[in-house]
Write a protein that holds these residues in place. Structure first.
Motif, PDB file in Angstrom:
ATOM      1  N   PRO A 174      19.120  36.057  19.181  1.00 51.90           N
ATOM      2  CA  PRO A 174      19.930  35.176  20.064  1.00 51.90           C
ATOM      3  C   PRO A 174      20.579  34.156  19.125  1.00 51.90           C
ATOM      4  CG  PRO A 174      18.226  35.561  21.327  1.00 51.90           C
ATOM      5  CD  PRO A 174      17.768  35.834  19.772  1.00 51.90           C
ATOM      6  N   GLU A 175      19.959  33.192  18.574  1.00 50.82           N
ATOM      7  CA  GLU A 175      20.441  32.153  17.897  1.00 50.82           C
ATOM      8  C   GLU A 175      21.446  32.712  16.758  1.00 50.82           C
ATOM      9  OE1 GLU A 175      20.653  27.991  17.455  1.00 50.82           O
ATOM     10  OE2 GLU A 175      19.460  29.196  18.991  1.00 50.82           O
ATOM     11  N   THR A 176      21.033  33.867  16.180  1.00 49.64           N
ATOM     12  CA  THR A 176      21.831  34.328  14.964  1.00 49.64           C
ATOM     13  C   THR A 176      23.125  35.011  15.543  1.00 49.64           C
ATOM     14  OG1 THR A 176      20.007  34.985  14.064  1.00 49.64           O
ATOM     15  CG2 THR A 176      21.934  35.955  13.210  1.00 49.64           C
ATOM     16  N   ALA A 177      23.070  35.580  16.722  1.00 53.78           N
ATOM     17  CA  ALA A 177      24.250  36.113  17.284  1.00 53.78           C
ATOM     18  C   ALA A 177      25.178  34.917  17.797  1.00 53.78           C
ATOM     19  CB  ALA A 177      24.083  36.910  18.606  1.00 53.78           C
ATOM     20  N   ASN A 178      24.626  33.988  18.598  1.00 54.91           N
ATOM     21  CA  ASN A 178      25.391  32.671  18.787  1.00 54.91           C
ATOM     22  C   ASN A 178      26.380  32.076  17.701  1.00 54.91           C
ATOM     23  OD1 ASN A 178      24.573  32.967  21.334  1.00 54.91           O
ATOM     24  ND2 ASN A 178      23.222  31.651  21.410  1.00 54.91           N
ATOM     25  N   LEU A 179      25.575  32.159  16.599  1.00 54.96           N
ATOM     26  CA  LEU A 179      25.906  31.560  15.287  1.00 54.96           C
ATOM     27  C   LEU A 179      27.134  32.350  14.876  1.00 54.96           C
ATOM     28  CD1 LEU A 179      26.089  29.349  12.891  1.00 54.96           C
ATOM     29  CD2 LEU A 179      24.491  31.214  11.630  1.00 54.96           C
ATOM     30  N   CYS A 180      27.315  33.555  14.741  1.00 53.91           N
ATOM     31  CA  CYS A 180      28.081  34.582  14.349  1.00 53.91           C
ATOM     32  C   CYS A 180      29.461  34.248  15.084  1.00 53.91           C
ATOM     33  CB  CYS A 180      27.602  36.075  14.359  1.00 53.91           C
ATOM     34  SG  CYS A 180      26.352  36.300  13.021  1.00 53.91           S
ATOM     35  N   HIS A 181      29.243  34.109  16.567  1.00 53.44           N
ATOM     36  CA  HIS A 181      30.429  34.169  17.233  1.00 53.44           C
ATOM     37  C   HIS A 181      31.140  32.900  17.395  1.00 53.44           C
ATOM     38  CE1 HIS A 181      28.929  37.953  19.157  1.00 53.44           C
ATOM     39  NE2 HIS A 181      29.873  38.090  19.166  1.00 53.44           N
ATOM     40  N   SER A 182      30.130  31.718  17.061  1.00 52.15           N
ATOM     41  CA  SER A 182      30.751  30.281  17.263  1.00 52.15           C
ATOM     42  C   SER A 182      31.286  29.591  16.084  1.00 52.15           C
ATOM     43  CB  SER A 182      29.793  29.371  18.115  1.00 52.15           C
ATOM     44  OG  SER A 182      28.524  29.407  17.372  1.00 52.15           O
ATOM     45  N   ALA A 253      21.006  30.807  10.501  1.00 53.02           N
ATOM     46  CA  ALA A 253      21.283  30.474  11.858  1.00 53.02           C
ATOM     47  C   ALA A 253      20.450  29.548  12.401  1.00 53.02           C
ATOM     48  CB  ALA A 253      21.314  31.754  12.732  1.00 53.02           C
ATOM     49  N   THR A 254      19.184  29.446  12.203  1.00 50.94           N
ATOM     50  CA  THR A 254      18.272  28.636  12.901  1.00 50.94           C
ATOM     51  C   THR A 254      17.848  27.248  12.031  1.00 50.94           C
ATOM     52  OG1 THR A 254      16.546  29.723  11.708  1.00 50.94           O
ATOM     53  CG2 THR A 254      17.097  30.431  13.830  1.00 50.94           C
TER      54      THR A 254
END
Length: 437
Positions: A174-182, A253-254
């Motif tokens: 989830p943290e990685t997906a958020n980083l990729c989008h934001s 990402a984390t």
């Protein structure tokens, strides 16, 4: 006086067991420590650095596979250099392997110690070094107990390591997906490191792949080496590439890492990333997996190094008594010497310097591997020549991007090793002449 031929090791490993030994050598310091060092140097560009290192390692893996299939004996590039290039090239490869992998083993012992002590809340440098020294002694004793028992332990270690890494990647998704989008990727990518820093990160990550060479050094101990060794090496490399990319993306990402860390922080970056996710017990699982993985690396390196010592002693490039094999089929004297060298390096207690030294020496070692592969007869060649050419150029290109002090020290110890060989040969010849008199 009757001549006794060199004793042979027992063939007892199949493709699966050989691949597990390779993975046991790879999944350790590389994934739990080196990726953190690489992020510190290259930032988000660690993923391209991992890919570059993987491409160079792939060329080396294919060169190693066809060499090991054609010359299935213990010793790896030490033997290939001797037979296909020149005795000095073979000796240099063996000497470099001992230096590089002893340094990697010392890094693994320090890393296992640091992660283990994190479980009980300790991070004192002296304690990390002391526990690391104890671990190196314990693993040496395990190897002295015999390969079959060591192989069983290795299989359990690799399984636990993969479980810990999978848990981390799933938790970090989830943290990685958020980083990729934001994230503002154009701005982030514009913060690219200089070429020298990028190449340095790739050189550090290259070492993290080289456990596949562990399979080649055990050519006398696998069934049907002409087919088993290539399959095991290729499978090991592909699995490790996928795991490294997944873990690196999640770590970026984390936990963006910064410079100026202590030994404990430099040695436990994945545990720090797991803590940042705030998932119950995840950091504990990662630490347990890290300890198991780096003990597996230490175990497999002691095994592989002892086989190179065995091969070099057989040729007289190391003292002859190190070539003796016990009634149980184990080169005990070689194992003990390897254990003592690793113990000495552990006591230095600087994981980044030791890992950088390993990077330089192992890159030169694999340059010799690719040069030897270029000398194979067409009938023994399994892959196109350009693969070995690319591997040779890749290794030489990355080797000199480690800090200058490190590669100067590497050149110095190569020259020291060559001088040692000359002295050993001269004293051996002198003893032989006195005996004949």
């Amino acid at each position: 006086m009757s001549h006794t031929p060199p004793q042979a090791l027992h063939r007892q490993l199949g493709t699966g067991s050989a691949a597990m030994l390779g993975l046991g050598s790879i999944f350790g310091t590389g994934v739990f420590v080196a990726i953190g060092l690489g992020i510190d140097i290259a930032g988000v560009w660690i993923v391209p650095a991992i890919l570059v290192a993987g491409l160079v390692a792939a060329c080396n893996a294919l060169s190693s596979a066809q060499l090991a299939a054609s010359i299935p004996v213990s010793g790896g590039t030490y033997e290939y250099g001797y037979r296909l290039l020149h005795p000095l090239a073979g000796f240099t490869a063996g000497w470099l392997f001992l230096l590089a992998k002893s340094a990697s083993a010392a890094s693994a012992a320090l890393g296992a110690s640091a992660y283990g002590l994190r479980l009980v809340g300790l991070s004192n440098t002296m304690v990390i070094v002391a526990v690391g020294a104890g671990l190196s002694v314990a693993v040496t004793i395990l190897v002295l107990s015999g390969l079959r028992r060591s192989n069983m332990v290795n299989t359990a270690i690799v399984s636990l390591t993969l479980i810990a890494l999978l848990a981390f990647v799933i938790a970090a998704f989830p943290e990685t997906a958020n980083l990729c989008h934001s994230v503002d990727w154009p701005a982030r990518l514009s913060e690219a490191p200089g070429w020298s820093d990028f190449a340095y990160a790739a050189a550090l990550m290259f070492v993290a792949y080289t456990g596949y060479g562990r399979i080649a050094t055990m050519g006398e101990e696998v069934h049907a080496p002409e087919s088993t060794i290539p399959r095991a090496i290729v499978a090991t490399l592909l699995i490790s590439l996928l795991v490294y990319i997944a873990v690196a993306v999640c770590m970026v990402a984390t936990l963006p890492l910064s410079t100026g860390k202590s030994l404990a922080e430099m040695s436990t970056p994945l545990e720090l990333a797991a803590q940042a996710l705030q998932v119950p017990s995840l950091s504990i699982l990662v630490s347990v997996g890290a300890v198991a993985a780096m003990l597996g690396v230490l175990l497999n390196l002691v095994l592989g190094l002892s086989r190179v010592v065995l091969a070099m002693a057989r040729r007289g490039d190391l003292p002859k008594p190190l070539s003796l094999i016990s009634q149980q089929g184990n080169p005990n004297r070689a194992v003990i010497v390897v254990g003592l060298v690793i113990l000495a390096l552990v006591l230095i207690g600087n994981i980044e310097t030791v890992w950088s030294f390993s990077a330089f020496t192992v890159l030169i070692y694999y340059a010799i591997t690719n040069a030897a592969a270029l000398r194979l007869a067409d009938a023994d060649r399994r892959y196109p020549r350009w693969i070995s050419v690319a591997g040779l150029l890749g290794c030489l290109s990355l080797a000199f991007f480690v800090p200058m002090a490190v590669w100067l020290a590497g050149i110095a110890v190569i020259l020291l090793g060559l001088c040692f060989r000359v002295v050993l040969r001269l004293t051996g010849a002198e003893r032989g002449s006195h005996t004949s008199d």
